[in-house]
Design an enzyme around this catalytic site. Structure first.
Site, PDB file in Angstrom:
ATOM      1  N   ASP A  73      -9.384   0.227  -5.265  1.00  0.00           N
ATOM      2  CA  ASP A  73      -8.733  -0.830  -4.328  1.00  0.00           C
ATOM      3  C   ASP A  73      -8.029  -1.832  -4.755  1.00  0.00           C
ATOM      4  O   ASP A  73      -8.646  -2.730  -5.406  1.00  0.00           O
ATOM      5  CB  ASP A  73      -9.581  -0.857  -3.114  1.00  0.00           C
ATOM      6  N   GLU A 121      -4.990   1.538  -7.238  1.00  0.00           N
ATOM      7  CA  GLU A 121      -4.150   0.985  -5.937  1.00  0.00           C
ATOM      8  C   GLU A 121      -3.637  -0.348  -6.715  1.00  0.00           C
ATOM      9  O   GLU A 121      -4.331  -1.222  -6.857  1.00  0.00           O
ATOM     10  CB  GLU A 121      -4.759   0.980  -4.746  1.00  0.00           C
ATOM     11  N   ASP A 130       2.252   4.475  -3.661  1.00  0.00           N
ATOM     12  CA  ASP A 130       3.074   3.908  -2.344  1.00  0.00           C
ATOM     13  C   ASP A 130       4.412   4.169  -1.908  1.00  0.00           C
ATOM     14  O   ASP A 130       5.040   4.394  -0.900  1.00  0.00           O
ATOM     15  CB  ASP A 130       2.726   2.508  -1.998  1.00  0.00           C
ATOM     16  N   HIS A 177       5.183   7.454  -0.377  1.00  0.00           N
ATOM     17  CA  HIS A 177       5.096   7.227   1.111  1.00  0.00           C
ATOM     18  C   HIS A 177       5.983   6.543   1.705  1.00  0.00           C
ATOM     19  O   HIS A 177       6.482   6.974   2.856  1.00  0.00           O
ATOM     20  CB  HIS A 177       3.662   6.679   1.475  1.00  0.00           C
ATOM     21  N   ASP A 235      -4.532   3.425   4.716  1.00  0.00           N
ATOM     22  CA  ASP A 235      -3.910   2.247   5.001  1.00  0.00           C
ATOM     23  C   ASP A 235      -2.726   2.562   5.866  1.00  0.00           C
ATOM     24  O   ASP A 235      -2.439   1.619   6.837  1.00  0.00           O
ATOM     25  CB  ASP A 235      -3.392   1.531   3.564  1.00  0.00           C
ATOM     26  N   GLN A 236      -1.846   3.491   5.618  1.00  0.00           N
ATOM     27  CA  GLN A 236      -0.650   3.524   6.322  1.00  0.00           C
ATOM     28  C   GLN A 236      -0.824   4.068   7.750  1.00  0.00           C
ATOM     29  O   GLN A 236       0.156   3.952   8.450  1.00  0.00           O
ATOM     30  CB  GLN A 236       0.189   4.759   5.524  1.00  0.00           C
ATOM     31  N   ILE A 237      -1.875   4.548   8.091  1.00  0.00           N
ATOM     32  CA  ILE A 237      -1.984   4.540   9.686  1.00  0.00           C
ATOM     33  C   ILE A 237      -3.095   3.525  10.247  1.00  0.00           C
ATOM     34  O   ILE A 237      -2.762   3.060  11.215  1.00  0.00           O
ATOM     35  CB  ILE A 237      -3.037   6.062   9.645  1.00  0.00           C
ATOM     36  N   GLY A 238      -4.161   3.076   9.361  1.00  0.00           N
ATOM     37  CA  GLY A 238      -4.937   2.233  10.024  1.00  0.00           C
ATOM     38  C   GLY A 238      -4.287   0.581  10.191  1.00  0.00           C
ATOM     39  O   GLY A 238      -4.952   0.095  10.971  1.00  0.00           O
ATOM     40  N   ASN A 239      -3.443   0.614   9.325  1.00  0.00           N
ATOM     41  CA  ASN A 239      -2.815  -0.937   9.480  1.00  0.00           C
ATOM     42  C   ASN A 239      -1.637  -0.949  10.263  1.00  0.00           C
ATOM     43  O   ASN A 239      -0.992  -1.838  10.499  1.00  0.00           O
ATOM     44  CB  ASN A 239      -2.075  -1.319   7.700  1.00  0.00           C
TER      45      ASN A 239
END
Length: 568
Positions: free
Chosen positions: A251, A283, A303, A306, A375-379
């Site tokens: 991470d 990452e 990233d 995305h 990340d892209q949902i939870g953030n």
């Protein structure tokens, strides 16, 4: 010999703790007399006791302060409780001959263990995952954290599986079951910071952190210090060798800020897992192509893939999406052709500072592509998935690009069922820390127009509420069957036509053919030519290709269409 954690032997257990800021440390073992520990000149304390697996222990630093072992293999009573001695040789593996799967075969699904009911709950889901054509799962971090639920990135005891998920043997049984089904298993590990609840390292080893190097979570971990270096390398080796994970995802390594540490770790991990297919993935916000070579890391989460597709699918251009709002089709073409979009150019979201290094020389498989991840949902403030943000037909077309393109695809749990349930940021903190996390979370979004009003920010779910966790359990969407059919079809094509040709694939270039349309070509390892045309914008004619499509979605050239050709 490992440096950190208890060493179990036939006649007892040796306990060690690096506490350079302390002159005295006492080992306390439940039900036994306390044992004074011996200090060496480098700050290591050591003591041996006639106890074995199952013994509960902790370290007393002062009359009013006891701490768990930072390298405890298990905990009893949470991150503030007793550490437990574990015999990792006691588990009887059912798949001792498993050696993993080649990287080119990877189709990875990221899962959160807690929302699936712990290690046993994940194991119950594995047959359906394998039947769909997914070849690997990636567990979000499983190490111990404060409370009983956490989205994964507030861990404080990196060696101990979270009690609320299950025992060390239950985690091994999960890995074992995956291997029985032919699934590889990855683990997301966090070596750039510790969570706020239960991190006692600063009480006895301030040198574990570099206060002069800022990260979003405080001082950077001081991996240039030998004990700190060993702490993380030995942790990685534990997951790979004692739990038999097939790979690790590291991470946010840009927050570690030490390439020498990363490279040395990768070389040691390779040497000590020889003979197996073990995959190491980064990452790295810095888009550092130099880390991506066979002796070091297999791939990086891309990233850029995305971000540009999110712009094309949703029209959102705020925050970091601003870097991709200008000429998104051209940017997607560069991503498909060369991997990274930012390869040293100035980035608006990074104050115009250069970001990235040239990546066109890398194989497409050096990049892990995804449409969604934790990340892209939870953030997001409300944790929305693309099923609620994007046109369904466009999302189906983008899914085909993801699963049939030569970059390694990553899915997020629920994608394959068209899930519309959110994945929110959730924690289980209490008292003042709970208040600080709740308010800090809401302040994060004050810069967004939708949450500029303090009253509007009150709608952002409280991370500590149990309902926030419960809402984050992925549920099938209203058209789950149609999404599963699409994923099953695409993954069968990938296994039959793409994966056997993937090794040795090189780009033949890509170009924008409209404001939301691209066409990309690759020469596969056997010489076949793969062509993908995608349109997420206004209708435009697709190029004429002298081959029969192996897949097509939507009316050719219309909005939300994709066509894939493979010519031998």
């Amino acid at each position: 010999m490992t440096t950190w954690g208890p060493a179990l032997a036939g006649d007892g257990t040796t306990f060690r703790l690096w506490a350079p800021d302390r002159d005295r440390v006492t080992l306390e073992i439940a039900g036994c007399d306390a044992v004074p520990m011996t200090r060496d000149p480098e700050g290591w304390f050591e003591a041996t006791a006639s106890v074995g697996a199952g013994a509960r222990y902790r370290f007393r630093l002062a009359d009013d302060l006891t701490v768990p072992d930072p390298a405890a293999r298990a905990q009893d009573g949470g991150v503030h409780g007793w550490s437990v001695v574990v015999d990792h040789d006691a588990y009887a593996w059912r798949t001792p001959e498993w050696r993993g799967r080649p990287w080119e075969e990877m189709v990875i699904q990221e899962v959160h263990v807690g929302t699936l009911g712990g290690f046993a709950g994940v194991a119950d889901n594995l047959p359906a995952i394998a039947a769909l054509g997914i070849t690997a799962i990636e567990l979000m971090p499983v190490n111990a954290f404060g409370g009983t639920r956490n989205w994964g990135y507030d861990g404080v005891l990196p060696y101990a599986p979270a009690e609320s998920y299950g025992t060390p043997d239950a985690l091994k049984a999960l890995v074992d079951r995956a291997h029985e089904l032919g699934l590889a298993v990855f683990l997301d590990v966090v070596y750039n910071h510790f969570g706020p609840d239960g991190n006692y390292l600063g009480a006895y080893a301030q040198g574990f952190f570099n206060a002069d190097v800022d990260t979003p979570w405080g001082g950077a971990v001081a991996v240039d210090q030998a004990p700190v270096h060993r702490f993380f390398v030995e942790n990685a080796l534990m997951w790979l060798n004692e739990y038999r994970f097939d790979g690790l995802r590291f991470d946010a390594v840009h927050a570690i800020g030490n390439d020498d540490f990363l490279d040395a770790m990768a070389i040691e991990l390779r040497a000590k897992t020889e003979g197996r297919h073990v995959h190491l993935v980064l990452e790295n916000e810095g888009n550092d192509a130099d880390r991506l070579h066979p002796a070091a890391f297999d791939a990086q989460w891309n990233d850029d893939f995305h971000n540009v597709l999110h712009v094309l699918l949703t029209g959102e251009t705020s925050a970091y999406y601003a870097d991709f709002s200008d000429r998104p089709a051209e940017r997607l073409a560069r991503c498909l052709s060369e991997g990274f979009i930012y390869q040293g150019e100035g980035s608006p979201n990074h104050d115009g500072k250069p970001r990235g290094k040239p990546s066109a020389h890398l194989a497409p498989t050096a990049f892990v592509a995804f449409l969604q991840n934790h990340d892209q949902i939870g953030n997001r403030a409300m944790g929305e998935r693309l099923t609620l943000l994007a046109d369904r037909q466009k999302l189906r077309a983008a899914t085909a690009l993801l699963l049939l393109g030569p970059q390694i695809p990553l899915l997020f749990m629920g994608d394959e069922q068209g899930s519309e349930t959110p994945f929110l940021f959730f924690t289980d903190f209490h008292d003042e820390l709970a208040d600080a996390v709740r308010e800090g979370r809401r302040k994060e979004f004050a810069k967004f127009a939708a949450f500029a009003d303090p009253e509007a920010r009150k709608a952002i779910p409280d991370p500590n509420a149990h309902a926030t966790f419960h809402q984050s359990r992925a549920q099938p969407g209203p058209d789950a069957a149609a999404w599963q059919d699409l994923y099953r079809t695409l993954l069968k094509i990938r296994h039959d036509a793409i994966i056997p040709r993937l090794r040795g694939t090189t780009s033949l270039g890509a170009e924008a053919i409209g404001e939301g349309a691209v066409v990309a070509r690759w020469q596969m390892g056997d010489g076949a030519i793969l062509t993908i045309a995608l349109n997420l914008g206004e209708p435009i004619a697709f190029p004429e290709i002298d081959a029969v499509p192996i897949f097509a979605e939507g009316e050719p050239g219309h909005t939300g269409s994709v066509a894939v050709w493979l010519k031998s």
